[in-house]
Motif scaffolding. Structure first.
Motif, PDB file in Angstrom:
ATOM      1  N   ARG A 220      -6.131  -4.617   6.811  1.00 18.19           N
ATOM      2  CA  ARG A 220      -5.708  -4.675   5.411  1.00 18.19           C
ATOM      3  C   ARG A 220      -6.935  -4.864   4.527  1.00 18.19           C
ATOM      4  O   ARG A 220      -7.884  -5.550   4.924  1.00 18.19           O
TER       5      ARG A 220
ATOM      6  N   TYR B 228      -7.522  -8.127   9.841  1.00 21.29           N
ATOM      7  CA  TYR B 228      -6.144  -8.174  10.327  1.00 21.29           C
ATOM      8  C   TYR B 228      -5.410  -9.404   9.844  1.00 21.29           C
ATOM      9  O   TYR B 228      -4.197  -9.480   9.919  1.00 21.29           O
ATOM     10  N   GLN B 229      -6.170 -10.380   9.383  1.00 19.19           N
ATOM     11  CA  GLN B 229      -5.564 -11.620   8.899  1.00 19.19           C
ATOM     12  C   GLN B 229      -6.340 -12.101   7.694  1.00 19.19           C
ATOM     13  O   GLN B 229      -7.427 -11.614   7.416  1.00 19.19           O
ATOM     14  N   ASP B 230      -5.768 -13.028   6.971  1.00 19.10           N
ATOM     15  CA  ASP B 230      -6.443 -13.574   5.804  1.00 19.10           C
ATOM     16  C   ASP B 230      -7.752 -14.239   6.211  1.00 19.10           C
ATOM     17  O   ASP B 230      -7.882 -14.732   7.336  1.00 19.10           O
ATOM     18  N   GLU B 231      -8.686 -14.266   5.291  1.00 16.78           N
ATOM     19  CA  GLU B 231     -10.003 -14.845   5.559  1.00 16.78           C
ATOM     20  C   GLU B 231      -9.928 -16.319   5.951  1.00 16.78           C
ATOM     21  O   GLU B 231     -10.797 -16.807   6.667  1.00 16.78           O
TER      22      GLU B 231
ATOM     23  N   ASP C 212      -7.812 -17.547   7.904  1.00 16.79           N
ATOM     24  CA  ASP C 212      -7.292 -17.628   9.266  1.00 16.79           C
ATOM     25  C   ASP C 212      -8.201 -17.030  10.330  1.00 16.79           C
ATOM     26  O   ASP C 212      -7.970 -17.235  11.517  1.00 16.79           O
ATOM     27  N   GLY C 213      -9.203 -16.230   9.929  1.00 17.12           N
ATOM     28  CA  GLY C 213     -10.072 -15.627  10.927  1.00 17.12           C
ATOM     29  C   GLY C 213     -11.175 -14.808  10.303  1.00 17.12           C
ATOM     30  O   GLY C 213     -11.208 -14.591   9.089  1.00 17.12           O
TER      31      GLY C 213
END
Length: 131
Positions: free
Chosen positions: A27, A46-49, A51-52
């Motif tokens: 995304r 693939y995930q919010d900043e 979170d990873g």
């Protein structure tokens, strides 16, 4: 401490965003122009900043190509099925540069694709590699 992002300089930001979002399924998390510095940053993942780790695509205005050098290796992504991932990526217009199969001298199933600027992305099949 934690890993935040990896930065790649890209020659065509729209083409790179399309590759990472449409071909690899990430995304677009955020994008900002810096007119005084003549560059744009776009973050994909693939995930919010929070979170990873993500990838920062840096486009310096007026620069269309970079020398990749010989020190950079690759970005690695875990996939459920490396052969299927290659087929899906190819169907979405991506370039597979090494088909899925066991790595040399090991049993980990890997494949490699290449982004529009020539950066390599390794696909590692889940469950076939040690941690």
């Amino acid at each position: 401490m934690r890993m935040l992002h990896t930065m790649l300089r890209v020659g065509n930001l729209e083409r790179s965003i399309a590759f990472y979002t449409e071909v690899l399924g990430m995304r677009l998390l955020r994008r900002h122009d810096y007119p005084d510095g003549k560059f744009t940053l776009a973050f994909v993942g693939y995930q919010d900043e929070t979170d990873g780790a993500v990838i920062e695509l840096t486009h310096n205005w007026g620069v269309e190509q970079y020398e990749l050098g010989n020190a950079y290796g690759h970005i690695a992504l875990e996939v459920a099925d490396a052969k299927k991932a290659c087929d899906d990526i190819r169907a979405r217009g991506g370039k597979v540069v090494r088909e899925a199969g066991p790595m040399k001298h090991g049993s980990t199933v890997i494949a490699f694709v290449e982004d529009p600027d020539g950066y390599k992305v390794e696909l590692i099949e889940h469950g076939t590699h040690g941690r």
